[in-house]
Design a protein around this motif. Structure first.
Motif, mmCIF file in Angstrom:
data_model
loop_
_atom_site.group_PDB
_atom_site.id
_atom_site.type_symbol
_atom_site.label_atom_id
_atom_site.label_comp_id
_atom_site.label_asym_id
_atom_site.label_seq_id
_atom_site.Cartn_x
_atom_site.Cartn_y
_atom_site.Cartn_z
ATOM 1 N N ILE A 64 69.917 -13.371 -41.936
ATOM 2 C CA ILE A 64 71.204 -13.304 -42.623
ATOM 3 C C ILE A 64 71.665 -14.701 -43.051
ATOM 4 N N ASP A 65 72.806 -14.711 -43.707
ATOM 5 C CA ASP A 65 73.504 -15.918 -44.157
ATOM 6 C C ASP A 65 72.656 -16.740 -45.126
ATOM 7 N N LEU A 66 72.787 -16.409 -46.403
ATOM 8 C CA LEU A 66 72.075 -17.134 -47.453
ATOM 9 C C LEU A 66 72.955 -18.196 -48.103
ATOM 10 N N GLY A 67 73.987 -18.619 -47.384
ATOM 11 C CA GLY A 67 74.902 -19.602 -47.952
ATOM 12 C C GLY A 67 74.272 -20.936 -48.255
ATOM 13 N N ALA A 68 73.212 -21.297 -47.525
ATOM 14 C CA ALA A 68 72.539 -22.579 -47.753
ATOM 15 C C ALA A 68 71.264 -22.431 -48.571
ATOM 16 N N ALA A 69 70.928 -21.197 -48.997
ATOM 17 C CA ALA A 69 69.677 -20.966 -49.739
ATOM 18 C C ALA A 69 69.601 -21.906 -50.929
ATOM 19 N N ASN A 70 68.408 -22.441 -51.121
ATOM 20 C CA ASN A 70 68.256 -23.535 -52.069
ATOM 21 C C ASN A 70 66.817 -23.553 -52.540
ATOM 22 N N ILE A 71 66.510 -24.478 -53.396
ATOM 23 C CA ILE A 71 65.128 -24.727 -53.814
ATOM 24 C C ILE A 71 64.802 -26.165 -53.451
ATOM 25 N N GLY A 72 63.646 -26.369 -52.792
ATOM 26 C CA GLY A 72 63.306 -27.716 -52.371
ATOM 27 C C GLY A 72 62.051 -27.747 -51.527
ATOM 28 N N ASP A 73 62.001 -28.722 -50.631
ATOM 29 C CA ASP A 73 60.856 -28.983 -49.769
ATOM 30 C C ASP A 73 60.711 -27.882 -48.720
ATOM 31 N N PRO A 74 59.558 -27.199 -48.644
ATOM 32 C CA PRO A 74 59.394 -26.121 -47.661
ATOM 33 C C PRO A 74 59.529 -26.578 -46.215
ATOM 34 N N ALA A 75 59.473 -27.874 -45.958
ATOM 35 C CA ALA A 75 59.604 -28.382 -44.590
ATOM 36 C C ALA A 75 60.922 -27.982 -43.953
#
Length: 291
Positions: free
Chosen positions: A212-223
């Motif tokens: 849950i909680d996709l508030g920080a979902a982003n595109i970037g470094d998979p690390a």
């Protein structure tokens, strides 16, 4: 006790009145507050099938709309449940900002892992699915987790100084320097959850059932999505998680860096106002310090 200086008070009658005014079809559903160790939203159960999320600090409507758009975009690609948006509420009497409604997902935030190896494998499967969702060629937008690790250096150094009496900051500073020395993410950037904290991992019958909680979902470094290796998983399951994600040494070191970024800030900030979040931060730092 408030966690943030400008945190809003959000009483149940205010929530009920906003629901009744903006979503009349829901006005007869009972509202009850939900306990949460989260730091961003106050949660309320509306009837049996809806959860309401009210930001503790007034949010920009664009942020909440983007969060819901991300949920709709990502869900069809993922095996595990993720939040399903139902509505976007507007500011009203007693609450000055936008708020959101999602479908209720049954489950409990993970606490004790009864089968850590299986849990690590299942979580890695979710992360693997997420990381191959097409991004349309997009890259890290310049804010949020997922950019070059060195952009967090000044913050980490400041937090290390603040934590001098709370943990072994000398050893953590050495670990941070090693993380910064790791080769940078070569790209392409991928979809990230970016906040895989224990409270965002729901279990049913001991198994991972939802994220849950996709508030920080982003595109970037998979690390960034390696953080559960230290904030949750015991050593053997940590190794399982790494192998399942085929994390090479550079990726692993950057993941360790992101775990440190999150924990070193959370420990002093929440040690009084959110003991559960502070305990997770301490667990993370202790895991990083393991030899």
């Amino acid at each position: 006790m408030k966690m943030h200086k400008d945190q809003l008070d959000i009483p149940v009658p205010t929530v009920a009145a906003l629901v009744a005014a903006q979503f009349p079809a829901w006005q007869t559903l009972p509202v009850r507050p939900l306990p949460s160790t989260g730091t961003v939203n106050a949660l309320f159960r509306l009837g049996d099938d809806i959860v309401l999320r009210f930001p503790l600090l007034p949010a920009d409507v664009t942020e909440l709309r983007t969060e819901q758009e991300n949920a709709r975009h990502l869900a069809p690609h993922l095996t595990l449940q993720v939040p399903e948006p139902l509505a976007l509420g507007e500011p009203g009497f007693g609450y000055p900002g936008p708020w959101t409604a999602y479908r209720w997902i049954p489950g409990d935030p993970v606490t004790t892992l009864t089968g850590p190896q299986t849990f690590a494998t299942d979580l890695a499967a979710f992360v693997s699915e997420l990381h191959v969702i097409p991004t349309g060629g997009r890259s890290w937008p310049g804010e949020g987790r997922g950019g070059p690790l060195h952009t967090e250096d000044a913050y980490v150094r400041r937090m290390l100084a603040e934590c001098a009496t709370l943990t072994d900051t000398t050893a953590l500073a050495r670990i941070w320097s090693d993380c910064l020395a790791a080769p940078a993410h070569p790209g392409p950037d991928v979809w990230l959850h970016a906040d895989l904290m224990p409270g965002n991992l729901l279990t049913r019958d001991g198994s991972l059932a939802a994220v849950i909680d996709l508030g920080a979902a982003n595109i970037g470094d998979p690390a960034v999505d390696l953080m559960p290796a230290w904030n949750l998983l015991p050593p053997e399951a940590r190794t399982t998680y790494r192998k399942a994600l085929a994390a090479d040494e550079a990726l692993w070191q950057r993941g360790k860096g992101w775990a440190l970024v999150q924990a070193i800030g959370a420990l002093p900030y929440y040690q009084v106002t959110n003991p559960a979040m502070a305990a997770t931060a301490r667990h993370t730092l202790n895991a990083l310090l393991e030899r």
